[in-house]
Design a protein around this motif. Sequence first.
Motif, mmCIF file in Angstrom:
data_model
loop_
_atom_site.group_PDB
_atom_site.id
_atom_site.type_symbol
_atom_site.label_atom_id
_atom_site.label_comp_id
_atom_site.label_asym_id
_atom_site.label_seq_id
_atom_site.Cartn_x
_atom_site.Cartn_y
_atom_site.Cartn_z
ATOM 1 N N LYS A 47 0.769 4.347 -2.576
ATOM 2 C CA LYS A 47 0.461 5.708 -2.121
ATOM 3 C C LYS A 47 1.484 6.686 -2.675
ATOM 4 N N CYS A 53 -7.649 2.416 1.020
ATOM 5 C CA CYS A 53 -6.801 1.785 2.047
ATOM 6 C C CYS A 53 -7.463 1.845 3.431
ATOM 7 N N LYS A 91 0.699 9.479 -5.650
ATOM 8 C CA LYS A 91 0.975 10.896 -5.362
ATOM 9 C C LYS A 91 1.932 11.463 -6.409
ATOM 10 N N GLY A 93 -4.835 9.274 -6.524
ATOM 11 C CA GLY A 93 -4.142 9.071 -5.248
ATOM 12 C C GLY A 93 -5.050 9.273 -4.047
ATOM 13 N N ARG A 110 -5.985 6.286 -1.408
ATOM 14 C CA ARG A 110 -5.798 6.395 0.049
ATOM 15 C C ARG A 110 -7.096 6.077 0.784
ATOM 16 N N HIS A 170 0.820 -1.223 0.000
ATOM 17 C CA HIS A 170 0.000 0.000 0.000
ATOM 18 C C HIS A 170 0.849 1.266 0.000
ATOM 19 N N GLU A 171 1.913 1.285 0.795
ATOM 20 C CA GLU A 171 2.735 2.498 0.886
ATOM 21 C C GLU A 171 3.381 2.827 -0.452
#
Length: 119
Positions: A7, A52, A11, A45, A49, A3-4
């Motif tokens: 992200k 998530c 972005k 983005g 998020r 996930h990070e």
Amino acid sequence: MKHENLKVRTKAFALRIINLVDKLPNNLSCQVIGKQLLRCGTSVGANYRASCRARSQADFISKIGIVIEEADEALFWMELLVESGIIKEVLLQSLINEANELVAIFIASGKTAKENNKN
């Protein structure tokens, strides 16, 4: 993909969209296309998020569907910029490739979530 990482990637995609839109010519068609591209390109983005933080599998599936729609819409507006002759394809190819990759990733994620939701 974690996930990070997504992200960060979404972005970065939004920032590239912002830079593109800011460099478009100042005419009516570019203003209209630019606003649309800015809206959907930056929302990829933001909506990822939100996915998530989904409260359920069904909520995730719904939110990831929005991410897919927004990324695909960004592709549409970039295709218009190229096909109308406003921007040369070679200048947008990297960004178009990234949008296509993001769409593919999120489609796969949505399919996996739907399969997991059935079980």
